[in-house]
Enzyme design. Structure first.
Site, PDB file in Angstrom:
ATOM      1  N   ARG A   1      81.363  48.494  -1.713  1.00  0.00           N
ATOM      2  CA  ARG A   1      82.368  47.691  -0.744  1.00  0.00           C
ATOM      3  C   ARG A   1      81.961  46.088  -0.495  1.00  0.00           C
ATOM      4  O   ARG A   1      82.144  45.386   0.403  1.00  0.00           O
ATOM      5  CB  ARG A   1      82.551  48.189   0.609  1.00  0.00           C
ATOM      6  CG  ARG A   1      83.185  49.665   0.376  1.00  0.00           C
ATOM      7  CD  ARG A   1      84.609  49.290  -0.265  1.00  0.00           C
ATOM      8  NE  ARG A   1      85.492  50.641  -0.132  1.00  0.00           N
ATOM      9  CZ  ARG A   1      85.286  51.621  -1.013  1.00  0.00           C
ATOM     10  NH1 ARG A   1      84.544  51.383  -2.043  1.00  0.00           N
ATOM     11  NH2 ARG A   1      85.970  52.836  -0.781  1.00  0.00           N
TER      12      ARG A   1
ATOM     13  N   CYS B   1      90.192  51.904   5.687  1.00  0.00           N
ATOM     14  CA  CYS B   1      88.887  52.823   6.156  1.00  0.00           C
ATOM     15  C   CYS B   1      88.406  51.576   7.048  1.00  0.00           C
ATOM     16  O   CYS B   1      88.180  50.546   6.834  1.00  0.00           O
ATOM     17  CB  CYS B   1      88.124  53.323   5.079  1.00  0.00           C
ATOM     18  SG  CYS B   1      88.750  54.425   4.529  1.00  0.00           S
TER      19      CYS B   1
ATOM     20  N   GLU C   1      83.551  48.401   7.593  1.00  0.00           N
ATOM     21  CA  GLU C   1      83.895  48.008   6.502  1.00  0.00           C
ATOM     22  C   GLU C   1      85.011  46.903   6.729  1.00  0.00           C
ATOM     23  O   GLU C   1      85.178  45.873   5.844  1.00  0.00           O
ATOM     24  CB  GLU C   1      84.681  48.931   5.631  1.00  0.00           C
ATOM     25  CG  GLU C   1      85.352  48.774   4.340  1.00  0.00           C
ATOM     26  CD  GLU C   1      85.826  49.719   3.452  1.00  0.00           C
ATOM     27  OE1 GLU C   1      85.204  50.708   3.504  1.00  0.00           O
ATOM     28  OE2 GLU C   1      87.002  49.644   2.854  1.00  0.00           O
TER      29      GLU C   1
HETATM   30  N1  EPU Z   1      87.246  64.273   6.220  1.00  0.00           N
HETATM   31  C1  EPU Z   1      87.247  64.962   7.386  1.00  0.00           C
HETATM   32  N2  EPU Z   1      87.762  64.475   8.409  1.00  0.00           N
HETATM   33  C2  EPU Z   1      88.571  63.334   8.251  1.00  0.00           C
HETATM   34  C3  EPU Z   1      88.447  62.463   6.981  1.00  0.00           C
HETATM   35  C4  EPU Z   1      87.798  63.017   6.025  1.00  0.00           C
HETATM   36  O1  EPU Z   1      86.638  65.882   7.395  1.00  0.00           O
HETATM   37  O2  EPU Z   1      89.496  62.904   9.048  1.00  0.00           O
HETATM   38  C5  EPU Z   1      86.380  64.860   4.944  1.00  0.00           C
HETATM   39  C6  EPU Z   1      87.528  65.095   3.975  1.00  0.00           C
HETATM   40  O3  EPU Z   1      87.982  66.521   4.097  1.00  0.00           O
HETATM   41  C7  EPU Z   1      86.451  65.389   2.634  1.00  0.00           C
HETATM   42  C8  EPU Z   1      85.500  64.206   3.088  1.00  0.00           C
HETATM   43  O4  EPU Z   1      85.657  64.006   4.404  1.00  0.00           O
HETATM   44  O5  EPU Z   1      85.792  66.465   2.552  1.00  0.00           O
HETATM   45  C9  EPU Z   1      85.711  62.979   2.228  1.00  0.00           C
HETATM   46  O6  EPU Z   1      87.175  62.395   2.721  1.00  0.00           O
HETATM   47  P1  EPU Z   1      88.232  61.538   1.663  1.00  0.00           P
HETATM   48  O7  EPU Z   1      88.105  62.386   0.470  1.00  0.00           O
HETATM   49  O8  EPU Z   1      89.238  61.356   2.466  1.00  0.00           O
HETATM   50  O9  EPU Z   1      87.273  60.317   1.382  1.00  0.00           O
HETATM   51  P2  EPU Z   1      86.570  59.290   2.254  1.00  0.00           P
HETATM   52  O10 EPU Z   1      84.852  59.298   1.849  1.00  0.00           O
HETATM   53  O11 EPU Z   1      86.673  59.513   3.632  1.00  0.00           O
HETATM   54  C10 EPU Z   1      86.645  57.336   0.754  1.00  0.00           C
HETATM   55  C11 EPU Z   1      87.010  55.914   0.611  1.00  0.00           C
HETATM   56  C12 EPU Z   1      88.419  55.767   0.712  1.00  0.00           C
HETATM   57  C13 EPU Z   1      89.127  56.210  -0.437  1.00  0.00           C
HETATM   58  C14 EPU Z   1      88.896  57.739  -0.404  1.00  0.00           C
HETATM   59  C15 EPU Z   1      89.330  58.658  -1.532  1.00  0.00           C
HETATM   60  C16 EPU Z   1      85.248  54.564   2.236  1.00  0.00           C
HETATM   61  C17 EPU Z   1      84.841  54.051   3.538  1.00  0.00           C
HETATM   62  N3  EPU Z   1      86.347  55.568   1.986  1.00  0.00           N
HETATM   63  O12 EPU Z   1      87.104  58.123   1.790  1.00  0.00           O
HETATM   64  O13 EPU Z   1      88.658  54.262   0.614  1.00  0.00           O
HETATM   65  O14 EPU Z   1      90.468  55.931  -0.393  1.00  0.00           O
HETATM   66  O15 EPU Z   1      87.347  57.842  -0.575  1.00  0.00           O
HETATM   67  O16 EPU Z   1      89.079  58.066  -2.553  1.00  0.00           O
HETATM   68  O17 EPU Z   1      84.574  54.331   1.051  1.00  0.00           O
HETATM   69  C18 EPU Z   1      88.665  52.226   2.139  1.00  0.00           C
HETATM   70  O18 EPU Z   1      87.528  51.816   1.596  1.00  0.00           O
HETATM   71  O19 EPU Z   1      89.168  51.474   2.612  1.00  0.00           O
HETATM   72  C19 EPU Z   1      89.144  53.497   1.654  1.00  0.00           C
HETATM   73  C20 EPU Z   1      90.270  54.112   2.643  1.00  0.00           C
END
Ligand code: EPU
Length: 307
Positions: free
Chosen positions: A173, A221, A291
């Protein structure tokens, strides 16, 4: 007497507007006015804005799609530059060069239709190309720099130059541009069947739509994921889902999203950042890092949100 900034921007090709509300220009629909909003027409005009801001010691912010920025309620001093007019996409074999103001969704559509694969990993990223490069936007599938070949930038000295991918040290990021403004970006892609590209795009989009509050007002995020962890999971497990300040609430769908479900303010958004950060620190001992980009806040306000 006329403002020196107004005089210096007289020769700019593009629009120059004063005291422009930022609220409608951000996805989260929050923020006071920009002192000056400039939309240059060409890279020479971008260079002119950079030179003027440097010479007059005026703060300058570059606005991309407005999807990852939180603007203070009092607004933002100085110049906000929007590069929406730099919106051309040019193909050269398996390379696509896109202006900073091209939206990522439209770039993905163009690449797909041209049978060029590799950018699907950015499915659902609501940014413009310049912003996506500047913060190395991405998903779990990949990030903007993965396919980047070269960048045309305006540097701090207002010089336009073309730099190779190897000239940058991007990280999670963070494109590591060091204050350079992206004018256009060239991506190196692979030929593939548009149907296969579309299938990947659709499956990424389905996942995103199922797991994130995509149609609500948010900054995307709020926090970066700590190494090997998910900020969303930590926030949820710390019991923060549905915590609220005013019209700003931790999303029930994805806890790393804060949604504005009314006339939300930046003060409440920052307050909720503070609440969530403190709770996650208490429960897990983890310091969440922002972020979202914050504009127009005082140092002490941001420090308070970190305490
Ligand atoms: N999870 C929870 N509770 C929540 C959200 C997530 O338990 O409220 C768990 C999910 O069940 C999953 C794990 O956390 O097991 C990861 O969640 P997710 O796949 O949604 O991915 P993330 O790590 O939360 C990242 C990026 C997103 C991107 C998604 C999907 C960051 C900060 N976030 O989210 O990017 O869209 O992967 O590829 O790197 C952004 O950067 O603005 C962003 C939205």
């Amino acid at each position: 007497m006329q403002d020196p900034l107004a005089i210096a921007l007289r020769d700019l090709r593009g629009s120059v507007r004063w005291n422009v509300p930022m609220r409608p220009m951000t996805h989260v629909r929050i923020g006071g006015p920009a002192q000056c909003l400039v939309a240059p027409l060409s890279e020479e005009d971008v260079a002119l804005v950079v030179r003027v801001c440097r010479d007059l010691d005026v703060p300058m912010h570059v606005l991309g799609g407005g999807s990852n920025v939180l603007v203070a309620d009092r607004g933002v001093r100085g110049v906000v530059v929007h590069l929406g007019a730099l919106n051309r996409v040019v193909r050269d074999g398996t390379r696509l060069t896109a202006g900073a103001g091209v939206t990522v969704p439209s770039l993905l559509r163009g690449a797909r239709e041209a049978g060029l694969a590799g950018l699907e990993v950015l499915t659902g990223v609501p940014a413009e190309v310049g912003g996506a490069v500047a913060m190395n936007a991405g998903t779990r599938e990949g990030e903007t720099f993965d396919r980047l070949h070269a960048l045309t930038v305006v540097d701090r000295n207002a010089e336009v130059s073309v730099l190779e991918r190897a000239d940058f040290r991007p990280s999670y990021r963070d494109g590591g541009l060091g204050g350079r403004v992206v004018v256009d970006a060239t991506f190196d892609l692979d030929e593939d069947d548009p149907k296969a590209i579309y299938a990947r795009f659709e499956s990424f989009l389905r996942y995103r739509n199922a797991t994130q509050p995509v149609s609500e007002r948010s900054v995307g995020c709020v926090f970066k994921n700590p190494a090997g962890e998910s900020a969303g999971r930590l926030i949820e497990q710390a019991g923060c889902k549905l915590m609220r300040r005013g019209a700003i609430q931790v999303s029930a769908r994805h806890a790393n999203y804060f949604v504005n479900d009314g006339e939300g303010t930046a003060a409440d958004f920052l307050g909720l950042i503070r609440d969530v950060r403190a709770r996650v620190r208490d429960v897990f001992g983890t310091e969440l890092q922002l972020e979202v980009k914050t504009w127009g806040f005082r140092e002490e306000e941001l420090r308070l949100a970190e305490s």
